[in-house]
Write an enzyme that holds these catalytic residues in place. Structure first.
Site, PDB file in Angstrom:
ATOM      1  N   GLY A  64       0.811  -1.209   0.000  1.00  0.00           N
ATOM      2  CA  GLY A  64       0.000   0.000   0.000  1.00  0.00           C
ATOM      3  C   GLY A  64       0.843   1.258   0.000  1.00  0.00           C
ATOM      4  O   GLY A  64       1.854   1.331   0.681  1.00  0.00           O
ATOM      5  N   THR A  65       0.439   2.237  -0.786  1.00  0.00           N
ATOM      6  CA  THR A  65       1.049   3.561  -0.814  1.00  0.00           C
ATOM      7  C   THR A  65      -0.044   4.526  -1.246  1.00  0.00           C
ATOM      8  O   THR A  65      -1.030   4.098  -1.853  1.00  0.00           O
ATOM      9  CB  THR A  65       2.180   3.611  -1.859  1.00  0.00           C
ATOM     10  OG1 THR A  65       1.634   3.271  -3.122  1.00  0.00           O
ATOM     11  CG2 THR A  65       3.300   2.635  -1.539  1.00  0.00           C
ATOM     12  N   THR A  66      -0.032   5.777  -1.030  1.00  0.00           N
ATOM     13  CA  THR A  66       0.930   6.699  -0.456  1.00  0.00           C
ATOM     14  C   THR A  66       0.219   7.474   0.653  1.00  0.00           C
ATOM     15  O   THR A  66      -0.978   7.720   0.554  1.00  0.00           O
ATOM     16  CB  THR A  66       1.437   7.664  -1.556  1.00  0.00           C
ATOM     17  OG1 THR A  66       2.059   6.910  -2.584  1.00  0.00           O
ATOM     18  CG2 THR A  66       2.385   8.706  -1.038  1.00  0.00           C
ATOM     19  N   ASP A  81      -4.085   7.525  -0.226  1.00  0.00           N
ATOM     20  CA  ASP A  81      -4.776   7.024  -1.405  1.00  0.00           C
ATOM     21  C   ASP A  81      -5.377   5.658  -1.076  1.00  0.00           C
ATOM     22  O   ASP A  81      -5.271   5.166   0.040  1.00  0.00           O
ATOM     23  CB  ASP A  81      -3.819   6.952  -2.595  1.00  0.00           C
ATOM     24  CG  ASP A  81      -2.912   5.738  -2.537  1.00  0.00           C
ATOM     25  OD1 ASP A  81      -2.267   5.536  -1.484  1.00  0.00           O
ATOM     26  OD2 ASP A  81      -2.846   4.985  -3.522  1.00  0.00           O
ATOM     27  N   LYS A  97      -6.107   3.088   4.477  1.00  0.00           N
ATOM     28  CA  LYS A  97      -4.717   3.220   4.915  1.00  0.00           C
ATOM     29  C   LYS A  97      -4.529   4.202   6.064  1.00  0.00           C
ATOM     30  O   LYS A  97      -3.429   4.304   6.607  1.00  0.00           O
ATOM     31  CB  LYS A  97      -3.831   3.661   3.742  1.00  0.00           C
ATOM     32  CG  LYS A  97      -3.889   2.738   2.537  1.00  0.00           C
ATOM     33  CD  LYS A  97      -3.014   3.263   1.425  1.00  0.00           C
ATOM     34  CE  LYS A  97      -3.174   2.431   0.170  1.00  0.00           C
ATOM     35  NZ  LYS A  97      -2.348   2.954  -0.939  1.00  0.00           N
TER      36      LYS A  97
END
Length: 303
Positions: A64-66, A81, A97
């Protein structure tokens, strides 16, 4: 017949390079009951997986990002995101997230999704457990140290490629200046942490683009609303250049998530508010020679 004075030197030792079973077992090198273990130590090239390209952790599990975070007078905002990737594939488009871990802290996750999510959940339980036992909440430095200890405990997995790095934001109730009580703390894989003094920070694959965006727009931050807008702009810029970062998805109705923390506590921003802000940003960024997302359809005779 017995041989009390038998000369053991008469029995030659194993040839150089030969497999010595008793020596190997004494060192715990090989399990003689397993032929595959024997091959692994003596002839690894004969194993079926030998020489084949291995699967990197980034290809095996979702990542997972960001995540971005900005301070504003009187608080801090964090946004993330929704995309998770698995190698070159999109594993999920609606990952959560950003997690509220207690009344005055929020944790954003980046890296190996399974480990990062457990970090956030376990950290929330740790803070609640301490408060129930001691009768008082941890101070903000105490919260930072506790999360750093958890990250350090994952060092073994991180060295194998399963890295999970949280971003912590919160409001320090012990700060005598309420306008400057917002806090942002980043961590490295070994558990080291850094209190951000610039006013903004980002983690994840798109962090370099998000930080560049926040650096240029941070002068516009005057309150919670302007900080939220800059955070969304930074995520949009990151998604524009980083394939692992997901931008606003108008077709599916998927937008970034965000949390604002002030002296009144942590509040998750309503999805509709973020959606309206995303549409406004996209409209403002639409080129004059292209059709915007809400542009009326063009008839054939107008082309």
């Amino acid at each position: 017949m017995t041989w009390p004075d038998r000369d053991t030197s008469a029995f030659p030792s194993a040839l150089p390079g030969a497999f010595d079973a008793s020596s190997a077992m004494s060192r715990g090198v090989v399990n003689l009951s397993s032929f595959s273990d024997f091959l692994r130590t003596q002839a690894p090239h004969l194993l079926p997986v030998s020489g084949s390209p291995g699967v990197t952790p980034s290809d095996a599990v979702p990542h997972g990002t960001t995540i971005v975070a900005l301070k504003f007078p009187g608080g801090v905002v964090m946004a993330g995101d929704r995309r998770a990737t698995q190698g070159h594939m999109i594993a999920s488009r609606d990952v959560q997230k950003v997690y509220i871990t207690d009344d005055y802290t929020v944790t954003g996750i980046a890296g190996t999704a399974a480990i990062a999510v457990e970090f956030a959940r376990l950290y929330a339980v740790e803070l609640e457990h301490y408060e129930k036992l001691e009768g008082v909440a941890l101070t903000f430095p105490g919260k930072v140290n506790r999360l750093a200890t958890m990250v350090r405990g994952n060092l073994g997995a991180a060295l194998q490629g399963f890295v999970a790095l949280p971003l912590l934001a919160g409001y320090d109730l012990d700060d005598p200046n309420p306008e400057g009580a917002g806090r942002i703390v980043s961590f490295d894989a070994a558990g080291g942490h850094n209190l951000e003094e610039e006013g903004y920070q980002s983690v994840g694959s798109g962090s370099i683009f998000a930080k560049s965006s926040m650096k240029k727009l941070y002068s516009q931050v005057t309150d919670a609303d302007s900080a939220l807008r800059v955070a969304i702009e930074a995520l949009y810029d990151a998604a524009d250049d980083d394939s692992a970062t997901g931008g606003p998805d108008l077709v599916r109705g998927i937008f970034p998530t965000a949390v604002v923390i002030t002296a009144d506590g942590a509040v998750e921003i309503a999805e509709q508010q973020i959606a309206d802000m995303c549409r406004e940003i996209i409209q403002n960024r639409s080129r004059a020679d292209t059709f915007g997302p809400d542009h009326a359809p063009v008839r054939g005779d107008e082309l």
